[in-house]
Design a protein around this motif. Structure first.
Motif, PDB file in Angstrom:
ATOM      1  N   SER A   1       9.477   6.066   8.958  1.00  0.00           N
ATOM      2  CA  SER A   1       8.159   5.499   8.669  1.00  0.00           C
ATOM      3  C   SER A   1       7.857   5.392   7.183  1.00  0.00           C
ATOM      4  CB  SER A   1       7.069   6.334   9.350  1.00  0.00           C
ATOM      5  OG  SER A   1       7.031   7.659   8.822  1.00  0.00           O
ATOM      6  N   GLY A   2       8.832   5.640   6.330  1.00  0.00           N
ATOM      7  CA  GLY A   2       8.611   5.559   4.888  1.00  0.00           C
ATOM      8  C   GLY A   2       8.395   4.158   4.375  1.00  0.00           C
ATOM      9  N   VAL A   3       8.864   3.170   5.105  1.00  0.00           N
ATOM     10  CA  VAL A   3       8.615   1.763   4.791  1.00  0.00           C
ATOM     11  C   VAL A   3       8.251   1.068   6.086  1.00  0.00           C
ATOM     12  CG1 VAL A   3       9.573  -0.404   3.901  1.00  0.00           C
ATOM     13  CG2 VAL A   3      10.234   1.770   2.851  1.00  0.00           C
ATOM     14  N   LEU A   4       7.048   0.518   6.143  1.00  0.00           N
ATOM     15  CA  LEU A   4       6.578  -0.174   7.341  1.00  0.00           C
ATOM     16  C   LEU A   4       6.018  -1.535   6.951  1.00  0.00           C
ATOM     17  CD1 LEU A   4       4.525   2.670   9.111  1.00  0.00           C
ATOM     18  CD2 LEU A   4       6.874   1.964   9.622  1.00  0.00           C
TER      19      LEU A   4
ATOM     20  N   VAL B   1       1.548  12.425  -7.708  1.00  0.00           N
ATOM     21  CA  VAL B   1       1.027  11.432  -8.650  1.00  0.00           C
ATOM     22  C   VAL B   1       2.142  10.852  -9.520  1.00  0.00           C
ATOM     23  CG1 VAL B   1      -0.445  11.137 -10.681  1.00  0.00           C
ATOM     24  CG2 VAL B   1      -1.318  12.334  -8.665  1.00  0.00           C
ATOM     25  N   GLU B   2       3.012  11.699 -10.031  1.00  0.00           N
ATOM     26  CA  GLU B   2       4.092  11.203 -10.887  1.00  0.00           C
ATOM     27  C   GLU B   2       5.009  10.255 -10.121  1.00  0.00           C
ATOM     28  OE1 GLU B   2       8.047  12.765 -13.317  1.00  0.00           O
ATOM     29  OE2 GLU B   2       6.425  14.189 -12.898  1.00  0.00           O
ATOM     30  N   LEU B   3       5.410  10.616  -8.915  1.00  0.00           N
ATOM     31  CA  LEU B   3       6.266   9.753  -8.113  1.00  0.00           C
ATOM     32  C   LEU B   3       5.576   8.425  -7.837  1.00  0.00           C
ATOM     33  CD1 LEU B   3       7.770  12.276  -5.535  1.00  0.00           C
ATOM     34  CD2 LEU B   3       8.898  11.292  -7.530  1.00  0.00           C
ATOM     35  N   THR B   4       4.282   8.472  -7.564  1.00  0.00           N
ATOM     36  CA  THR B   4       3.540   7.245  -7.288  1.00  0.00           C
ATOM     37  C   THR B   4       3.497   6.353  -8.521  1.00  0.00           C
ATOM     38  OG1 THR B   4       2.158   8.503  -5.744  1.00  0.00           O
ATOM     39  CG2 THR B   4       1.383   6.317  -6.364  1.00  0.00           C
ATOM     40  N   ALA B   5       3.311   6.954  -9.685  1.00  0.00           N
ATOM     41  CA  ALA B   5       3.306   6.179 -10.922  1.00  0.00           C
ATOM     42  C   ALA B   5       4.629   5.453 -11.126  1.00  0.00           C
ATOM     43  CB  ALA B   5       3.011   7.103 -12.103  1.00  0.00           C
TER      44      ALA B   5
ATOM     45  N   ALA C   1       0.836  -1.199   0.000  1.00  0.00           N
ATOM     46  CA  ALA C   1       0.000   0.000   0.000  1.00  0.00           C
ATOM     47  C   ALA C   1       0.866   1.244   0.000  1.00  0.00           C
ATOM     48  CB  ALA C   1      -0.923   0.007   1.222  1.00  0.00           C
ATOM     49  N   THR C   2       0.332   2.293  -0.602  1.00  0.00           N
ATOM     50  CA  THR C   2       0.964   3.605  -0.556  1.00  0.00           C
ATOM     51  C   THR C   2      -0.135   4.648  -0.483  1.00  0.00           C
ATOM     52  OG1 THR C   2       2.678   4.992  -1.560  1.00  0.00           O
ATOM     53  CG2 THR C   2       1.089   3.994  -3.059  1.00  0.00           C
ATOM     54  N   ALA C   3       0.256   5.897  -0.319  1.00  0.00           N
ATOM     55  CA  ALA C   3      -0.710   6.994  -0.246  1.00  0.00           C
ATOM     56  C   ALA C   3      -0.165   8.174  -1.038  1.00  0.00           C
ATOM     57  CB  ALA C   3      -0.965   7.402   1.206  1.00  0.00           C
ATOM     58  N   THR C   4      -1.075   8.900  -1.687  1.00  0.00           N
ATOM     59  CA  THR C   4      -0.634  10.002  -2.533  1.00  0.00           C
ATOM     60  C   THR C   4      -1.680  11.099  -2.583  1.00  0.00           C
ATOM     61  OG1 THR C   4       0.362  10.509  -4.692  1.00  0.00           O
ATOM     62  CG2 THR C   4      -1.600   9.098  -4.700  1.00  0.00           C
ATOM     63  N   ASP C   5      -1.243  12.267  -3.025  1.00  0.00           N
ATOM     64  CA  ASP C   5      -2.162  13.362  -3.337  1.00  0.00           C
ATOM     65  C   ASP C   5      -1.735  13.943  -4.685  1.00  0.00           C
ATOM     66  OD1 ASP C   5       0.045  14.986  -2.833  1.00  0.00           O
ATOM     67  OD2 ASP C   5      -0.682  15.666  -0.886  1.00  0.00           O
TER      68      ASP C   5
ATOM     69  N   ASP D   1       6.248   4.643   1.148  1.00  0.00           N
ATOM     70  CA  ASP D   1       6.024   6.016   0.712  1.00  0.00           C
ATOM     71  C   ASP D   1       6.012   6.075  -0.808  1.00  0.00           C
ATOM     72  OD1 ASP D   1       5.698   7.272   3.120  1.00  0.00           O
ATOM     73  OD2 ASP D   1       7.695   8.177   3.181  1.00  0.00           O
ATOM     74  N   CYS D   2       5.309   7.059  -1.350  1.00  0.00           N
ATOM     75  CA  CYS D   2       5.225   7.177  -2.806  1.00  0.00           C
ATOM     76  C   CYS D   2       6.521   7.690  -3.428  1.00  0.00           C
ATOM     77  CB  CYS D   2       4.042   8.048  -3.211  1.00  0.00           C
ATOM     78  SG  CYS D   2       4.123   9.743  -2.614  1.00  0.00           S
ATOM     79  N   ASP D   3       7.471   8.160  -2.612  1.00  0.00           N
ATOM     80  CA  ASP D   3       8.771   8.580  -3.155  1.00  0.00           C
ATOM     81  C   ASP D   3       9.830   7.497  -2.945  1.00  0.00           C
ATOM     82  OD1 ASP D   3       8.937   8.875  -0.422  1.00  0.00           O
ATOM     83  OD2 ASP D   3       9.858  10.857  -0.458  1.00  0.00           O
ATOM     84  N   THR D   4       9.402   6.247  -3.102  1.00  0.00           N
ATOM     85  CA  THR D   4      10.322   5.112  -3.033  1.00  0.00           C
ATOM     86  C   THR D   4      10.354   4.402  -4.378  1.00  0.00           C
ATOM     87  OG1 THR D   4       8.607   3.578  -2.253  1.00  0.00           O
ATOM     88  CG2 THR D   4       9.892   4.744  -0.570  1.00  0.00           C
ATOM     89  N   LEU D   5      11.354   3.538  -4.544  1.00  0.00           N
ATOM     90  CA  LEU D   5      11.439   2.624  -5.679  1.00  0.00           C
ATOM     91  C   LEU D   5      11.615   1.216  -5.145  1.00  0.00           C
ATOM     92  CD1 LEU D   5      13.887   4.102  -8.366  1.00  0.00           C
ATOM     93  CD2 LEU D   5      11.397   4.007  -8.477  1.00  0.00           C
ATOM     94  N   ILE D   6      10.920   0.262  -5.741  1.00  0.00           N
ATOM     95  CA  ILE D   6      11.143  -1.149  -5.430  1.00  0.00           C
ATOM     96  C   ILE D   6      12.252  -1.640  -6.347  1.00  0.00           C
ATOM     97  CG2 ILE D   6      10.094  -3.411  -5.205  1.00  0.00           C
ATOM     98  CD1 ILE D   6       8.926  -1.173  -3.380  1.00  0.00           C
ATOM     99  N   ASN D   7      13.311  -2.159  -5.758  1.00  0.00           N
ATOM    100  CA  ASN D   7      14.512  -2.478  -6.517  1.00  0.00           C
ATOM    101  C   ASN D   7      14.864  -3.963  -6.457  1.00  0.00           C
ATOM    102  OD1 ASN D   7      16.669  -1.344  -8.139  1.00  0.00           O
ATOM    103  ND2 ASN D   7      18.067  -1.742  -6.421  1.00  0.00           N
ATOM    104  N   ALA D   8      14.002  -4.768  -5.815  1.00  0.00           N
ATOM    105  CA  ALA D   8      14.263  -6.197  -5.665  1.00  0.00           C
ATOM    106  C   ALA D   8      12.965  -6.879  -5.249  1.00  0.00           C
ATOM    107  CB  ALA D   8      15.352  -6.437  -4.606  1.00  0.00           C
TER     108      ALA D   8
END
Length: 302
Positions: free
Chosen positions: A158-161, A12-16, A4-8, A104-111
């Protein structure tokens, strides 16, 4: 496991891009993806959906819940009220059980995230990574003391929980964290302080590769070398984000590679001037929506 993530509207671009990276690097360990939106319109939701190439995604509007629970809570110069959203997620997904990974929506999944899906959480409700403030003992101690914790106690970002939903609910943590935030209206780090102040060290520490973050100065990293390639989750903390023209983050190339697979591939990078203008527009839109809800019982998506 739910991700899950949250955005406003500002993110939006970061979340995408986050969603594109999630689709590229994960598999069967993810049963469901939920994007909680605070007044995000249909067009922006469609852009985010197009960035995620699977069908196990849902968008949930939480504007009214955010207003009800956190409308009076302060925000600061770079955090919006969506920062509080992770506190509500276990309540807003009452049927969900097992693991929820909030990012957080300003993260990247890298693995792949499979190691987190199968992690023994040892009856802790939350697993997280130590905040980068640990690298500055005086800063770390001051942050703890400000929220009533011993100076040397561990403090997480708290950016990754990773949340055990059943244990979270057994401990009534949503209610307790909201009560802590209400009793401490001037929390510098908002939800992060409220979570740490409530849990008081009662959380499971994860290796930093699950939330690799470093403080940058004016968009540049000048600290000790960091192996960003080995990070499972990269977190772009701070005010200068990787879709800004003046960002020089060491992991920005990875962000741009995932961005190229989203509807924002050809979008111009944000400049200092464009960010100032957008910030003022968003401020007016938030005020308009708030005024509509208060006076007319309405409110358009910003």
């Amino acid at each position: 496991m739910i991700v899950a993530t949250a955005t406003d509207t500002a993110y939006v671009e970061l979340t995408a891009v986050l969603l594109a990276s999630l689709a590229a690097n994960t598999g069967g360990e993810i049963g469901r993806v939920v994007v909680f939106c605070d007044n995000v319109g249909a067009e922006d939701q469609a852009r985010m959906r197009a960035s995620y190439t699977r069908d196990n995604i849902a968008f949930v509007d939480l504007a009214r819940e955010m207003e009800r629970h956190f409308g009076a809570r302060p925000v600061n110069h770079h955090l919006s009220r969506t920062a509080y959203a992770r506190i509500l997620m276990p309540l807003l997904l009452p049927e969900a059980q097992g693991r929820l990974l909030y990012v957080d929506c300003d993260t990247l999944i890298n693995a792949p995230l499979a190691p987190l899906a199968g992690l023994d959480m040892q009856r802790f409700a939350v697993a997280a990574v130590d905040d980068v403030a640990r690298l500055d003992p005086a800063r770390h101690a001051a942050r703890n003391i400000a929220i009533g914790l011993p100076g040397a106690m561990r403090y997480f970002n708290s950016g990754v929980l990773l949340i055990d939903l059943d244990q979270w609910r057994r401990e009534s943590l949503s209610e307790k964290v909201m009560a802590f935030a209400a009793d401490h209206p001037d929390l510098p780090m908002m939800d992060q302080d409220a979570l740490n102040g409530t849990l008081r060290g009662n959380w499971l520490a994860l290796d930093e590769r699950w939330n690799l973050h470093r403080r940058l100065v004016k968009g540049r990293y000048e600290g000790d070398p960091v192996d960003w390639d080995d990070a499972a989750i990269i977190h772009f903390i701070g005010q200068i984000k990787p879709n800004y023209a003046d960002c020089d983050h060491p992991a920005r190339a990875r962000f741009l590679a995932h961005r190229a697979r989203t509807p924002f591939a050809q979008a111009k990078m944000k400049t200092k001037l464009s960010r100032k203008i957008a910030k003022r527009v968003r401020k007016w839109q938030r005020f308009r929506n708030w005024l509509g809800r208060r006076l007319l019982g309405t409110g358009q998506a910003a």
